[in-house]
Every structure is written in C-alpha cells, then in structure tokens.
Design a protein around this motif. Structure first.
Motif, PDB file in Angstrom:
ATOM      1  N   TYR A   2       0.818  -1.244   0.271  1.00  0.00           N
ATOM      2  CA  TYR A   2       0.016  -0.114   0.034  1.00  0.00           C
ATOM      3  C   TYR A   2       0.950   1.372  -0.044  1.00  0.00           C
ATOM      4  O   TYR A   2       0.665   2.288  -0.684  1.00  0.00           O
ATOM      5  CB  TYR A   2      -0.891  -0.071   1.256  1.00  0.00           C
ATOM      6  N   SER A  53       2.416   1.555  -3.470  1.00  0.00           N
ATOM      7  CA  SER A  53       1.336   1.935  -4.332  1.00  0.00           C
ATOM      8  C   SER A  53       1.054   3.463  -4.400  1.00  0.00           C
ATOM      9  O   SER A  53       0.896   4.126  -5.266  1.00  0.00           O
ATOM     10  CB  SER A  53      -0.048   1.284  -4.206  1.00  0.00           C
ATOM     11  N   ASP A  54       0.848   4.001  -2.864  1.00  0.00           N
ATOM     12  CA  ASP A  54       0.549   5.482  -2.738  1.00  0.00           C
ATOM     13  C   ASP A  54       1.825   6.366  -3.035  1.00  0.00           C
ATOM     14  O   ASP A  54       1.465   7.419  -3.788  1.00  0.00           O
ATOM     15  CB  ASP A  54       0.261   5.694  -1.026  1.00  0.00           C
ATOM     16  N   ALA A 113       1.716   6.312  -7.248  1.00  0.00           N
ATOM     17  CA  ALA A 113       0.374   6.949  -7.552  1.00  0.00           C
ATOM     18  C   ALA A 113       0.267   8.302  -7.376  1.00  0.00           C
ATOM     19  O   ALA A 113      -0.068   9.299  -8.437  1.00  0.00           O
ATOM     20  CB  ALA A 113      -1.023   6.173  -6.968  1.00  0.00           C
ATOM     21  N   ILE A 155      -5.335   8.520 -12.632  1.00  0.00           N
ATOM     22  CA  ILE A 155      -4.660   7.334 -11.812  1.00  0.00           C
ATOM     23  C   ILE A 155      -6.130   6.615 -11.284  1.00  0.00           C
ATOM     24  O   ILE A 155      -7.196   7.234 -11.092  1.00  0.00           O
ATOM     25  CB  ILE A 155      -4.027   7.867 -10.535  1.00  0.00           C
ATOM     26  N   LYS A 157      -6.879   3.592  -8.804  1.00  0.00           N
ATOM     27  CA  LYS A 157      -6.381   2.692  -7.607  1.00  0.00           C
ATOM     28  C   LYS A 157      -7.314   1.257  -7.792  1.00  0.00           C
ATOM     29  O   LYS A 157      -8.670   1.595  -7.798  1.00  0.00           O
ATOM     30  CB  LYS A 157      -6.160   3.338  -6.179  1.00  0.00           C
ATOM     31  N   PRO A 184      -3.699  -3.900  -3.114  1.00  0.00           N
ATOM     32  CA  PRO A 184      -2.800  -2.731  -3.686  1.00  0.00           C
ATOM     33  C   PRO A 184      -2.486  -2.591  -5.121  1.00  0.00           C
ATOM     34  O   PRO A 184      -2.785  -3.485  -5.685  1.00  0.00           O
ATOM     35  CB  PRO A 184      -1.569  -2.857  -2.694  1.00  0.00           C
ATOM     36  N   PHE A 244      -2.471   0.075  -8.965  1.00  0.00           N
ATOM     37  CA  PHE A 244      -3.326   0.806  -9.531  1.00  0.00           C
ATOM     38  C   PHE A 244      -2.819   0.906 -11.009  1.00  0.00           C
ATOM     39  O   PHE A 244      -1.808   0.306 -11.456  1.00  0.00           O
ATOM     40  CB  PHE A 244      -3.124   2.471  -8.908  1.00  0.00           C
TER      41      PHE A 244
END
Length: 379
Positions: free
Chosen positions: A29, A32-33, A36, A46, A48, A53, A55
């Motif tokens: 996560y 990914s954050d 992104a 983007i 998600k 997790p 995107f």
C-alpha cells in the motif's frame, strides 16, 4: 529525448525510495501510494484497485492501446539475522523503470500518437497477483503489453538486452494423505503414509513428457508420523513442484499427478486430496511485441547490444494477462544488469546504468507501436 542526467537522477530517486521501503506481497500500500501520488502530480490519470494494492496510470486520449506492467512486491528473507522484506528480485528496479517511462512519455505527450497505460501490480511473488489484476479487465482493451525484468549476469550480462523472456510454467500441489495410525508390529493392518507418499514420488518420476521440452516433477515436502517410532502413520502431508517450459507439457504433468494419486489410492486404500497453489502459466509471447522490442533495442542502443530471446525455467505471473486475452501482443524486456550473486539472493546487486538503457528502449517501443497501430480484426 529527456536528458540523460535528468533521467538518471529521476531513476535514482525513485529506486532509492522503493528500495528503502520494501513491502511483502499484498501489503504494497505504501509503495502504491508513493507511485500513484508521483504520477498523478505529473498529470496522469490514476485508478487505484479497490480490493488490494496497486493501480493503473493512463496517459493520452482515448482507450489505451499499449500497456506497461511493473510488479511491486518484495520478498521476505533473513537479512543480517533478521526476517525482513527485501527487494532481492529487482521489483524496485522494474517499478523505477516503468514510472520513469511514464513520466518521460507525459513530458512528450504532444508527440505520443496513442494512449499508454501503466499497471502497477501486487503479489507477483505469490504467483497470483497478475491473475487478480487481469480479472479486473485492465488489459482487456490493450493491443500490446510490455513487461521488464533484470536478469542474472550468468543469463544475460550487461549491457545486453533481449526482446522477450520465455518463462516456464509452474504448479505447486499440497497433498493430504488420510488414513488410520496402527502399531509398528502390525503393518498389515493399514497403509503407511510414508510409503504412500514414496509411491507417489516414484510415480512422478515415471511421467513421460517430450524430452525436447524441459520439465520436472518432484516431491519437495513430506511430513508423516509423530515422536513415537512404534506407530505407523496413516496420515501425512506432502508437496509437489511441477515445472514445464510449455503449457501443453504442464497439462501432461498435471494430468499425470492426478493419475498417479488415483492409482496409489486404489492400491493402498488411503484417501489422497490435492490442493493446487501458484499455478503460473508458461510464456505466451506475441510476435509483434517481440519484434517491437527488437526494433527499439536496435534503434536506441544499436544491434551490438541486442541479444536473442531468453529461455528460463523460472516463472512469472505476467503471462496471466495473455492467458486471459490470447490476442494480446505481450513480451517482457530482459535487461542485462550484471545481477550478482543472483535473483532472490538477499544481497543482490546490479549495475544502475542498466535501468537507464531499459527506460530508453521502452520509451522507443511505445512510440514505435503507437505509430503503427493494428486493429483486432487484423491479428
């Protein structure tokens, strides 16, 4: 063309962050954050994933025609006496390459003649992350899909690149043998789970596959019995590792495993149950995708740095995307990076300049394919 210094600084910044913040499968996560947010700030669209997790990041107008896939997860290994997550398979490099490609394409969007989608996918190391992501339909409208992976020095040294990786198929099966324990002095009263497992192991050795196709079937786990040696165990568990270079050969091994277990059940009376795990398909390589990467390597780096297709017994869940969409033109760029001591070694290291080369090739491939679109009817 983005300046070499700018690209290298960008690659180093992204890779350093990802390398220092590894996350295990289905826990990516933070990874990914981070990606992104960075790509969103650059103007990419983007989306998600909702249940796990990862995107997609899109650039350009219309439905994406070209896809780029990056795997996000790290392995959990013992490092300096501690169990921790570590990017020993180079997924930090894969992500840095794809993120940098998307950033460069966004800065040259006015020259890009077709939309591109990046897919940041979890859980490649579990063998099922791509299967989960493919089921979302994120590649259903694509014409091309490119992956990327660093290769061990013994397989592909720097500065060479290959236009595809022909991975093999793998299938793990966890078996349960169910029967009754009985006295060591009375072996005639029931089946011995150890002997049942050994019969299965011997049966696997007798499976026949075309000798021109690399394959193997072997038992890699066996547990039966407790602390008392005068008790014959009726129950136990075992594990089987099946490998084959083609999906057709894997089908033969899979069917053979079932047949062996049925035969042993009939002869011993034990109940045998198989639970399948990490069924990863062999590579289905698109000829046009491989040709596009071949042309891109030659155009960007020269023919002297182009190597032929890499064939490896290892597996990658990348090929779930083509299993879902057989018409998809897919290939994974093999990047010679002088990886030492090898992939999945906790002290794995590689030549940083290899990432720069990979970015240039994938940017070139996206432009090449976008300029030469083809319809689904023409495939």
């Amino acid at each position: 063309m983005i300046g070499g210094g700018t690209r290298r600084r960008r690659l180093d910044e992204i890779w350093t962050h990802l390398h220092n913040n590894p996350e295990p499968s289905m826990q990516e996560y933070g990874t990914s954050d981070y990606l992104a947010e960075m790509l969103g700030e650059a103007g990419l669209k983007i989306e998600k994933f909702k249940c796990f997790p990862g995107f997609t990041a899109d650039i350009g107008e219309g439905s994406p025609q070209i896809g780029l896939r990056a795997d996000m997860d790290a392995l959990v290994q013992e490092v300096a006496g501690k169990t921790t997550a570590v990017h020993s398979c180079g997924h930090d490099a894969n992500m840095a390459i794809i993120a940098t490609v998307m950033l460069e394409l966004s800065e040259l969007e006015d020259r890009l003649k077709g939309p591109v989608r990046a897919i940041f996918q979890p859980a490649e190391e579990l063998g099922n992350g791509a299967d989960l992501v493919a089921a979302l339909g994120v590649t259903d409208g694509l014409d091309y899909l490119f992956g990327v992976h660093l290769r061990p020095q013994s397989e592909l040294p720097a500065p060479f690149l290959a236009p595809s990786i022909s991975h093999g198929a793998c299938l793990f099966a966890h078996g349960t043998i169910t029967g009754e324990d009985h006295h060591g002095a009375r072996p005639h009263l029931g089946a011995n789970a150890v002997e049942v497992a050994l019969e299965i192991s011997e049966g696997l050795r007798r499976l026949k596959v075309d000798p021109q196709i690399p394959s193997s079937a072997k038992m890699t786990l066996l547990h039966a019995g407790g602390g008392n040696l005068n008790v014959i165990p009726g129950s136990g568990t075992f594990g089987v590792d099946l490998r084959a270079q083609t999906n057709e050969a894997m089908s033969i091994l899979h069917t053979g495993l079932i047949s062996v277990c049925r035969s042993v059940t009939a002869s011993t009376g034990s109940e045998i149950h198989l639970d399948y795990r990490d069924a990863v398909p062999a590579a289905i390589i698109g000829a046009r995708a491989e040709a596009a990467l071949t042309t891109a390597v030659t155009a960007e780096l020269g023919s002297a740095q182009l190597s032929s297709r890499i064939v490896t017994s290892g597996s990658d869940d990348f090929h779930f995307y083509t299993q879902r969409n057989p018409a998809l033109q897919a290939a994974m760029l093999a990047v010679g990076a002088n990886v030492q001591p090898g992939l999945h070694h906790p002290a794995m290291s590689f030549e940083a300049a290899a990432l720069d080369r990979a970015v240039g090739v994938l940017v070139a491939a996206c432009h090449l394919v976008a300029e030469r679109p083809f319809s689904s009817q023409a495939r």
